[in-house]
Design an enzyme around this catalytic site. Structure first.
Site, PDB file in Angstrom:
ATOM      1  CD  GLU B  46      40.528  11.479  52.159  1.00  0.00           C
ATOM      2  OE1 GLU B  46      41.485  10.964  51.147  1.00  0.00           O
ATOM      3  OE2 GLU B  46      40.738  10.833  52.906  1.00  0.00           O
ATOM      4  CG  ASP B  57      43.523   6.355  44.253  1.00  0.00           C
ATOM      5  OD1 ASP B  57      42.982   5.848  45.216  1.00  0.00           O
ATOM      6  OD2 ASP B  57      44.289   7.471  43.617  1.00  0.00           O
ATOM      7  CE1 TYR B 171      44.456   6.598  54.421  1.00  0.00           C
ATOM      8  CE2 TYR B 171      44.202   9.026  53.821  1.00  0.00           C
ATOM      9  CZ  TYR B 171      43.722   7.446  53.557  1.00  0.00           C
ATOM     10  OH  TYR B 171      43.579   6.854  52.284  1.00  0.00           O
TER      11      TYR B 171
END
Lengths: 395, 263
Positions: B46, B57, B171
């Protein structure tokens, strides 16, 4: 207008958020739709708006300012007189009541100038909710008075050191907190930005400003104003006063953004005047970006306008031509600030000082029969240090 | 069959997926470390396109993104890096990017450039299926997989929606939270994976908060793949990053392949 099913105002809006938050936004939409038609909810909101926030705020004829400008009559919608010193209390109160209704006792919020943080801290203290405020380190430095106020009211102020250390980064950090504690937390977003349903919810709570202005103008003057002028950062005070007038095509609506050190320097925060469509903080709207699609750092003397995005409904209103968007630079805003101090004995916040500055120019070019309403969205006590620094020591 | 599908078609094989931020700490480092990741047992890489406002994040990847941006890394440079890497390694490459850089580049042009660079798929953490129809159509035309995410908060209805639309794999975000290494796996992970498995036919890969061989081993027993990111980013700053990363990834690989070794 109401946004469509997916939260779009024309091409703008939507929900660009991590999956974790999608169910939370559905839950919020449902809760809000539920209270929308709940007479008890609005009765409580109206009662507290009156007894706690001090509404309605006056529509004040600014004779001194009007005389100085030598043209149209300027009226000020005195949101600076609302509890905690700005229009932000309207939304904080509405969402605080909504959060309590949803059983969410942990409130998080972002703040730039600190006005939304103070309003949120006040409402949380009053309703007995836990309150955490994210604020950029740069804003903490330049708005320290508001940091003390928040702490005194029991809020925890968490400094944000990422990025430009201003409002944008405070929102990033608030969203990260929300993603981590989605079930028990209500994110009390302070402007008409963010993913659907926030732009709609915040607008609805702020539209009390425009509703009152309308009634007061009709009662006092027997007619609607010719112009309504408000400053635009994220755009909540502007949409609040514009919204009830959108259908009145004879009322000219003008949003004033921050031109900072000047549009051509690139150091400004005028997303609508100089930005392009993009996605930030969960919605599609006009946005200040660099040539690679990275969000640009912004500058404004006013912390509350120092933001690279803007509410999606404003983007829609710009494209439709219903609202005109202009920009006023730091120096002009400081002039507007002093002008209102001298002619009226009113100290505006630096945010609405942008609107004052633009209105002064417009007023001078109009006949005496014309009426301009400026949304005086907040008071300027918090800005004294900045103004003293900017003007040199002797004001 | 595309290259991502073939990763999951190997019998008895669980995928190990590694995340790196392109250009952290330098472009050379990215070009050097990805072949090592491939050689040490990763099945998919990735490649993170750095963004100014990475709101999904945690601090590790935030800092790496900021650093890469300071180094002048742009989406265009990321495409060039991907193009070079696809010549150097045999395993699939997917881009992980926030939506704005893609939108700014022009979704159509971006996807064509991805296909030309040998990229196999896209993960856009701030693009839920409700906003993804247009990009889905474009990625399909360009032969790219648009990989959607699910989270522990996802309702049955949302799991069904993603199961209908995600291509390549799904995911699974292991925790309610942002990326970053954590001490333990969430208690409800097994239930979450089972909920998705009941409704989705795609391979399920789990990421966020996974960094130790023991965690990887546990997740590999429940899902089809494991995604590791922040820990690798931290090792990029080690004294001998290539060696540290090679031995770290080999450790993860063997934890996956010998799932009962420590039982």
């Amino acid at each position: 207008m109401q946004p469509d099913e997916r939260g779009y105002f024309g091409d703008y809006g939507g929900r660009f958020v991590p999956e974790t938050l999608m169910p939370v936004l559905d839950e919020l939409t449902e809760a809000y739709n539920h209270v929308k038609t709940d007479a008890f909810f609005w009765a409580e909101f109206n009662e507290l708006s009156r007894d706690y926030s001090g509404r309605p705020t006056p529509l004040y004829p600014a004779e001194g300012l009007s005389k100085h400008c030598g043209g149209a009559h300027i009226f000020l919608k005195r949101e600076d007189l609302a509890h905690t010193g700005a229009h932000k209390i309207n939304n904080a109160l509405g969402q605080g009541l909504l959060a309590r209704r949803m059983g969410k006792h942990r409130i998080i919020a972002e703040t730039g100038a600190g006005q939304h943080g103070v309003a949120t801290a006040a409402v949380c203290a009053m309703l007995g909710l836990e309150c955490i405020i994210y604020m950029g380190e740069e804003d903490i430095r330049r708005q320290s008075l508001n940091v003390f106020r928040m702490k005194l009211m029991g809020a925890e102020v968490r400094p944000v050191s990422g990025g430009s250390r201003t409002l944008k980064d405070a929102i990033n950090e608030a969203i990260r907190d929300w993603v981590t504690h989605p079930q028990e937390t209500h994110y009390l977003l302070g402007s008409v930005v963010g993913p659907h349903p926030y732009p709609m919810i915040v607008r609805d709570f702020q539209s009390v400003i425009g509703k009152e202005t309308r009634e007061q103008a009709l009662a006092k003057l027997g007619r609607l104003p010719d112009y309504i002028i408000a400053c635009v950062g994220g755009g909540s005070n502007a949409i609040g006063i514009f919204y009830p007038f959108l259908e009145d095509k004879n009322v000219k609506l003008i949003g004033v953004e921050a031109a900072g050190r000047g549009i051509i320097t690139g150091e400004h925060a005028a997303s609508l005047v100089a930005g392009k469509m993009g996605v930030l903080h969960g919605s599609k709207s006009y946005l200040l970006q660099d040539k690679n699609g990275q969000i640009r750092e912004t500058h404004s003397v006013s912390a509350g306008l120092d933001y690279p995005g803007v509410g999606p409904e404003h983007s829609y209103l710009k494209d439709s031509g219903r609202v005109e968007y202009v920009a006023i630079n730091d120096k002009e805003a400081l002039d507007g600030f002093q002008l209102l101090c001298r002619t009226e004995g009113i100290t505006p916040a630096l945010e609405p000082a942008h609107a004052i500055a633009y209105a002064a120019g417009v007023a001078g070019s109009l006949d005496k029969e014309k009426i301009i309403v400026v949304n005086l969205s907040g008071r300027g006590d918090k800005d004294m240090d900045i103004v003293v620094e900017a003007l040199g020591v002797q004001p | 069959m595309n290259r991502i599908d073939s990763v999951f078609n190997r019998p008895e094989h669980k995928a190990l997926i590694a995340y790196v931020t392109v250009g952290y700490p330098s472009i050379e480092a990215t070009l050097k470390v990805v072949p090592i990741l491939a050689k040490s047992g990763c099945d998919i890489i990735e490649l993170g396109i750095p963004f100014s406002d990475p709101l999904a994040d945690g601090t590790t990847i935030q800092k790496a993104s900021h650093y890469a941006l300071q180094n002048g890394v742009t989406p265009k440079i990321c495409l060039e890096v991907a193009s070079q890497l696809s010549q150097m390694v045999d395993i699939p490459l997917v881009f992980m990017s926030y939506f704005n850089p893609v939108l700014w580049h022009g979704a159509e042009l971006f996807c064509r450039d991805c296909a030309d660079a040998g990229v196999d798929g896209l993960i856009i953490p701030d693009l839920p299926p409700e906003e993804g129809s247009e990009l889905e159509a474009i990625t399909k035309r360009q032969g790219l997989d648009l990989i959607y995410l699910l989270a522990p908060t996802s309702t049955q209805e949302r799991i069904r929606l993603v199961a209908e639309r995600s291509r390549g794999f799904i995911y699974l975000v292991s925790v309610t939270g942002v990326t970053g290494a954590r001490e333990s796996l969430p208690a409800d992970l097994e239930t979450f994976i089972a909920r998705v498995k009941a409704l989705a036919a795609q391979p399920l890969c789990v990421g966020f908060g996974i960094s130790t061989p023991e965690q990887v081993r546990q997740v590999a027993r429940l899902a089809d793949g494991v995604i590791v990111g922040s820990r690798i980013i931290q090792l990029m700053k080690a004294e001998e990053p290539t060696e540290a990363i090679a031995s770290f990834v080999k450790g993860l690989r063997s934890a996956i392949d010998k799932p009962t070794a420590n039982d």
